[in-house]
Write a protein that holds these residues in place. Structure first.
Motif, PDB file in Angstrom:
ATOM      1  N   LEU A  71      90.157 -17.695  42.115  1.00  0.00           N
ATOM      2  CA  LEU A  71      89.811 -16.428  41.469  1.00  0.00           C
ATOM      3  C   LEU A  71      90.955 -15.427  41.539  1.00  0.00           C
ATOM      4  CD1 LEU A  71      86.140 -15.943  42.729  1.00  0.00           C
ATOM      5  CD2 LEU A  71      86.847 -16.416  40.376  1.00  0.00           C
ATOM      6  N   GLY A  72      91.829 -15.589  42.511  1.00  0.00           N
ATOM      7  CA  GLY A  72      92.994 -14.710  42.612  1.00  0.00           C
ATOM      8  C   GLY A  72      92.617 -13.268  42.890  1.00  0.00           C
ATOM      9  N   THR A  73      93.028 -12.373  42.003  1.00  0.00           N
ATOM     10  CA  THR A  73      92.801 -10.938  42.206  1.00  0.00           C
ATOM     11  C   THR A  73      91.525 -10.430  41.539  1.00  0.00           C
ATOM     12  OG1 THR A  73      94.149 -10.417  40.245  1.00  0.00           O
ATOM     13  CG2 THR A  73      95.278 -10.493  42.383  1.00  0.00           C
ATOM     14  N   LYS A  74      90.722 -11.313  40.993  1.00  0.00           N
ATOM     15  CA  LYS A  74      89.486 -10.872  40.348  1.00  0.00           C
ATOM     16  C   LYS A  74      88.546 -10.247  41.381  1.00  0.00           C
ATOM     17  CE  LYS A  74      89.643 -14.185  36.537  1.00  0.00           C
ATOM     18  NZ  LYS A  74      88.965 -15.276  35.836  1.00  0.00           N
ATOM     19  N   PRO A  75      87.766  -9.239  40.976  1.00  0.00           N
ATOM     20  CA  PRO A  75      86.880  -8.541  41.922  1.00  0.00           C
ATOM     21  C   PRO A  75      85.928  -9.467  42.668  1.00  0.00           C
ATOM     22  CG  PRO A  75      87.034  -7.311  39.870  1.00  0.00           C
ATOM     23  CD  PRO A  75      87.746  -8.619  39.634  1.00  0.00           C
ATOM     24  N   THR A  76      85.476 -10.549  42.018  1.00  0.00           N
ATOM     25  CA  THR A  76      84.533 -11.459  42.665  1.00  0.00           C
ATOM     26  C   THR A  76      85.130 -12.083  43.920  1.00  0.00           C
ATOM     27  OG1 THR A  76      83.549 -11.978  40.521  1.00  0.00           O
ATOM     28  CG2 THR A  76      83.039 -13.470  42.322  1.00  0.00           C
ATOM     29  N   ALA A  77      86.442 -12.326  43.921  1.00  0.00           N
ATOM     30  CA  ALA A  77      87.089 -12.911  45.100  1.00  0.00           C
ATOM     31  C   ALA A  77      86.931 -12.003  46.305  1.00  0.00           C
ATOM     32  CB  ALA A  77      88.562 -13.167  44.805  1.00  0.00           C
ATOM     33  N   LYS A  78      87.078 -10.699  46.091  1.00  0.00           N
ATOM     34  CA  LYS A  78      86.919  -9.744  47.189  1.00  0.00           C
ATOM     35  C   LYS A  78      85.464  -9.692  47.643  1.00  0.00           C
ATOM     36  CE  LYS A  78      87.747  -4.908  48.456  1.00  0.00           C
ATOM     37  NZ  LYS A  78      88.258  -3.594  47.987  1.00  0.00           N
ATOM     38  N   THR A  79      84.535  -9.684  46.689  1.00  0.00           N
ATOM     39  CA  THR A  79      83.112  -9.633  47.029  1.00  0.00           C
ATOM     40  C   THR A  79      82.704 -10.847  47.843  1.00  0.00           C
ATOM     41  OG1 THR A  79      82.677  -8.437  44.975  1.00  0.00           O
ATOM     42  CG2 THR A  79      80.778  -9.396  46.099  1.00  0.00           C
ATOM     43  N   MET A  80      83.262 -12.012  47.494  1.00  0.00           N
ATOM     44  CA  MET A  80      82.906 -13.231  48.216  1.00  0.00           C
ATOM     45  C   MET A  80      83.423 -13.216  49.651  1.00  0.00           C
ATOM     46  SD  MET A  80      83.275 -16.204  45.319  1.00  0.00           S
ATOM     47  CE  MET A  80      82.780 -17.519  46.448  1.00  0.00           C
ATOM     48  N   GLY A  81      84.381 -12.355  49.945  1.00  0.00           N
ATOM     49  CA  GLY A  81      84.803 -12.192  51.326  1.00  0.00           C
ATOM     50  C   GLY A  81      83.683 -11.624  52.185  1.00  0.00           C
ATOM     51  N   TYR A  82      82.803 -10.833  51.556  1.00  0.00           N
ATOM     52  CA  TYR A  82      81.654 -10.262  52.266  1.00  0.00           C
ATOM     53  C   TYR A  82      80.452 -11.204  52.235  1.00  0.00           C
ATOM     54  CZ  TYR A  82      84.524  -6.092  51.478  1.00  0.00           C
ATOM     55  OH  TYR A  82      85.560  -5.198  51.423  1.00  0.00           O
ATOM     56  N   THR A  83      80.114 -11.709  51.068  1.00  0.00           N
ATOM     57  CA  THR A  83      78.940 -12.588  50.970  1.00  0.00           C
ATOM     58  C   THR A  83      79.156 -13.885  51.740  1.00  0.00           C
ATOM     59  OG1 THR A  83      79.773 -13.513  48.878  1.00  0.00           O
ATOM     60  CG2 THR A  83      78.242 -11.662  48.729  1.00  0.00           C
ATOM     61  N   GLY A  84      80.423 -14.290  51.889  1.00  0.00           N
ATOM     62  CA  GLY A  84      80.711 -15.537  52.599  1.00  0.00           C
ATOM     63  C   GLY A  84      80.371 -15.488  54.074  1.00  0.00           C
ATOM     64  N   LYS A  85      80.314 -14.297  54.661  1.00  0.00           N
ATOM     65  CA  LYS A  85      80.022 -14.201  56.087  1.00  0.00           C
ATOM     66  C   LYS A  85      78.667 -14.810  56.423  1.00  0.00           C
ATOM     67  CE  LYS A  85      82.854 -10.055  56.743  1.00  0.00           C
ATOM     68  NZ  LYS A  85      82.857  -8.611  57.082  1.00  0.00           N
ATOM     69  N   SER A  86      77.680 -14.549  55.606  1.00  0.00           N
ATOM     70  CA  SER A  86      76.344 -15.098  55.866  1.00  0.00           C
ATOM     71  C   SER A  86      76.176 -16.485  55.257  1.00  0.00           C
ATOM     72  CB  SER A  86      75.268 -14.150  55.318  1.00  0.00           C
ATOM     73  OG  SER A  86      75.518 -13.850  53.956  1.00  0.00           O
ATOM     74  N   VAL A  87      76.706 -16.680  54.050  1.00  0.00           N
ATOM     75  CA  VAL A  87      76.551 -17.987  53.390  1.00  0.00           C
ATOM     76  C   VAL A  87      77.223 -19.087  54.195  1.00  0.00           C
ATOM     77  CG1 VAL A  87      77.143 -19.344  51.353  1.00  0.00           C
ATOM     78  CG2 VAL A  87      76.322 -17.005  51.078  1.00  0.00           C
ATOM     79  N   LEU A  88      78.435 -18.847  54.652  1.00  0.00           N
ATOM     80  CA  LEU A  88      79.173 -19.882  55.369  1.00  0.00           C
ATOM     81  C   LEU A  88      78.635 -20.096  56.778  1.00  0.00           C
ATOM     82  CD1 LEU A  88      82.831 -19.153  54.205  1.00  0.00           C
ATOM     83  CD2 LEU A  88      81.154 -20.750  53.255  1.00  0.00           C
ATOM     84  N   ALA A  89      78.062 -19.059  57.368  1.00  0.00           N
ATOM     85  CA  ALA A  89      77.454 -19.223  58.691  1.00  0.00           C
ATOM     86  C   ALA A  89      76.293 -20.217  58.621  1.00  0.00           C
ATOM     87  CB  ALA A  89      76.970 -17.877  59.220  1.00  0.00           C
ATOM     88  N   TYR A  90      75.631 -20.265  57.479  1.00  0.00           N
ATOM     89  CA  TYR A  90      74.473 -21.159  57.309  1.00  0.00           C
ATOM     90  C   TYR A  90      74.872 -22.508  56.700  1.00  0.00           C
ATOM     91  CZ  TYR A  90      69.659 -22.529  56.207  1.00  0.00           C
ATOM     92  OH  TYR A  90      68.456 -23.185  56.142  1.00  0.00           O
TER      93      TYR A  90
END
Length: 338
Positions: A71-90
């Motif tokens: 995704l590079g510099t697209k906004p979704t890449a930054k957002t996934m840095g936050y959503t990934g904390k819970s998704v990847l923990a599970y």
């Protein structure tokens, strides 16, 4: 983009890179016969071969991070840095093939019941997981992306302003750059990000056209090319005379990252209650539809990919379009057949 190279090998093409753990060069022969074909195949080979999961099978964490890099510099890449904390923990340590509907349901339940997040948050988090896994299938990191169950997307409360409230909001907006932004939001039905990104090279005052699109496609949200109405043109012409930078919305010669504070203050002064910036887009869309503008045109103005998106979002504001259907059901006025 990973640090890989394409070279010649035994009359054909190959991809090579430095192994992260040993530092030694790894090389794989490609089936491609042209440089263009090799670029796509090389990336797929690299992703497959560098999967860090056990037995060489990519885990959800591998897929997630590779998708973010893509995704590079697209906004979704930054957002996934936050959503990934819970998704990847599970899900992070699992190979994608092991994900089941029961797991998705359990994840959603635990996030809402134990962590106290909203249904909309769960919908977004699992949506990012689904997108990452579909990317992995498309790039051949995995054979098949599992189906990701998500709860229903909640209907958000949309505040639709009337004409008087819109005028009151504009009158209560003090800062010139915020007032211009609000005028453009109402006059184009654009998202606030598109307005803050707008530069003067995409405003054609001679033809009366505004191009909200970005050439580098830095956002996945659709954006339109629109004509100006009289109010929008007047606001832009006045701003152009005083412009100090390439950006339409500027303050002190610098681009503006947010108008939230100025907007909130204007809403308070106008005594409008709870109004979000995005409600201006909803207001513009519903105003057009109520005025009888065809759904297809409204969809184009909003930058939607198709009219189904527009109707699913705003159809509930237009019960009048079903009038002819319910008139058929007016049995009390039907004449008795002979």
């Amino acid at each position: 983009m990973p640090d890989i190279s394409i070279g010649r090998f035994r009359g054909g093409l190959c991809v090579y890179w430095a192994d992260a753990s040993t530092g030694k060069r790894r090389r794989h022969r490609l089936e491609a016969r042209t440089r263009k074909e090799a670029e796509a195949e090389a990336l797929a080979v690299y992703r497959r071969e560098t999967a860090s999961a056990r037995n060489g099978v990519a885990t959800v964490s591998d897929v997630w991070e590779e998708y973010r890099r893509d995704l590079g510099t697209k906004p979704t890449a930054k957002t996934m840095g936050y959503t990934g904390k819970s998704v990847l923990a599970y899900f992070g340590a699992l190979p994608p093939s092991q994900i089941t509907k029961a797991m998705c349901i359990d994840y959603g339940r635990s996030r809402m019941d134990e962590d106290g997040v909203s249904q909309g948050t769960v919908w977004t988090e699992l949506g990012h997981l689904r997108s990452a896994l579909r990317f992995a299938e498309d790039t051949r990191m995995i054979d098949r992306a599992p189906k990701i169950w998500r709860p229903e997307k909640p209907q958000t409360d949309k505040r639709i302003l009337n004409a008087g409230e819109m005028r009151a909001l504009l009158d209560a907006t003090r800062a010139p750059h915020v007032r211009l932004a609000v005028a453009l939001l109402l006059g184009t039905a654009a998202r606030v990000g598109a307005i803050l990104d707008l530069t003067w090279d995409r405003v054609d005052l001679d033809r009366g056209v505004i191009n909200l699109r970005l050439d580098d496609a830095a956002t996945r949200k659709g954006r339109a090319v629109l004509p100006m109405n009289k109010t929008t043109r007047a606001a832009l012409e006045a701003a152009y005379e005083a412009a100090l930078s390439d950006y339409v919305i500027e303050h002190g010669g610098r681009p503006v990252k947010s108008i939230r504070n100025g907007f909130t203050s204007a809403v308070d002064r106008a005594k409008l209650g709870h109004v979000r910036i995005h409600d201006l887009r909803h207001t513009a869309a519903v105003t057009m539809l109520v005025a009888g503008v065809p759904l297809e045109k409204v969809s184009q103005v909003l930058g939607h990919s198709n009219t189904a998106v527009t109707f699913s979002t705003y159809g509930r504001f237009l019960p009048s379009h079903m009038q002819d259907a319910v008139d058929v059901l007016d049995f009390a006025t039907l004449k008795r057949s002979g």
